[in-house]
Design a protein around this motif. Structure first.
Motif, PDB file in Angstrom:
ATOM      1  N   LYS A  37      48.817  22.656  21.901  1.00 52.58           N
ATOM      2  CA  LYS A  37      47.840  23.683  22.265  1.00 52.58           C
ATOM      3  C   LYS A  37      48.289  25.043  21.756  1.00 52.58           C
ATOM      4  N   ALA A  40      47.928  24.968  18.034  1.00 53.93           N
ATOM      5  CA  ALA A  40      46.506  24.963  17.672  1.00 53.93           C
ATOM      6  C   ALA A  40      45.889  26.322  17.959  1.00 53.93           C
ATOM      7  N   ASP A  41      46.237  26.922  19.098  1.00 55.49           N
ATOM      8  CA  ASP A  41      45.702  28.247  19.423  1.00 55.49           C
ATOM      9  C   ASP A  41      46.111  29.265  18.359  1.00 55.49           C
ATOM     10  N   ARG A  43      46.887  28.623  15.183  1.00 59.86           N
ATOM     11  CA  ARG A  43      46.167  28.334  13.940  1.00 59.86           C
ATOM     12  C   ARG A  43      44.699  28.736  14.051  1.00 59.86           C
ATOM     13  N   ILE A  44      44.127  28.491  15.220  1.00 60.33           N
ATOM     14  CA  ILE A  44      42.718  28.851  15.427  1.00 60.33           C
ATOM     15  C   ILE A  44      42.562  30.369  15.375  1.00 60.33           C
ATOM     16  N   SER A  45      43.468  31.084  16.032  1.00 59.30           N
ATOM     17  CA  SER A  45      43.409  32.557  16.020  1.00 59.30           C
ATOM     18  C   SER A  45      43.544  33.092  14.605  1.00 59.30           C
ATOM     19  N   ALA A  47      42.881  31.430  11.828  1.00 57.18           N
ATOM     20  CA  ALA A  47      41.683  31.033  11.083  1.00 57.18           C
ATOM     21  C   ALA A  47      40.531  31.965  11.419  1.00 57.18           C
ATOM     22  N   GLN A  48      40.397  32.325  12.695  1.00 59.41           N
ATOM     23  CA  GLN A  48      39.336  33.239  13.087  1.00 59.41           C
ATOM     24  C   GLN A  48      39.537  34.612  12.450  1.00 59.41           C
TER      25      GLN A  48
END
Length: 158
Positions: A37, A40-41, A43-45, A47-48
């Motif tokens: 998590k 992933a958080d 990488r997501i941040s 990516a955003q």
């Protein structure tokens, strides 16, 4: 195993070991999920953030069709300017050639007129010569009249 009831039950130490194993497995799963998590958080941040940066960059860029249209217009304008320059160069060359011929003809005429002027007589010289010629013609006329008179006398005698 099976569907017949028996009085056998697992020993409590067997159960606590299984429970401990299950708890350990659950704890490891929780740690793994938390790690995943967090990863992933992150990488997501990222990516955003990258998506927002790209979206901002895209809004500042010209579309390919606009670029192609402007490039085409620029190419046509450059081509038209080149054609105009070529035409002007050709016109200037033709004008120069025509003027060179006219200047040469004018120079030739000026030279001919200059030479002719050098060969002409001044008005005073012309008037003097004309007066002298008039006198000479008068003298010739008188002589001619005298010859006529003589010829008439000769004819009358004959």
């Amino acid at each position: 195993v099976g569907n017949v009831a028996t009085d056998w039950t697992p020993a409590p130490e067997d159960l606590s070991s299984a429970t401990a194993k299950a708890q350990l497995t659950a704890d490891q799963a929780t740690v793994s999920i938390n790690n995943y998590k967090t990863d992933a958080d992150g990488r997501i941040s990222k990516a955003q953030a990258d998506i927002v940066a790209n979206a901002n960059a895209i809004t500042q860029k010209v579309s390919q069709s606009d670029y192609n249209a402007k490039t085409g217009e620029l190419t046509q304008s450059v081509s038209k300017a080149q054609q105009t320059a070529d035409s002007a160069t050709q016109t200037i060359g033709t004008y120069k050639e025509t003027n060179d011929k006219r200047v040469t003809a004018a120079e030739t005429n000026i030279k001919a007129n200059s030479d002719a002027i050098k060969l002409t007589v001044s008005k005073t010289d012309f008037d003097n010569t004309t007066g002298k010629l008039s006198g000479d013609i008068s003298t010739l006329q008188q002589r001619a009249d005298g010859f006529d008179a003589t010829v008439t006398k000769v004819n009358n005698l004959a």
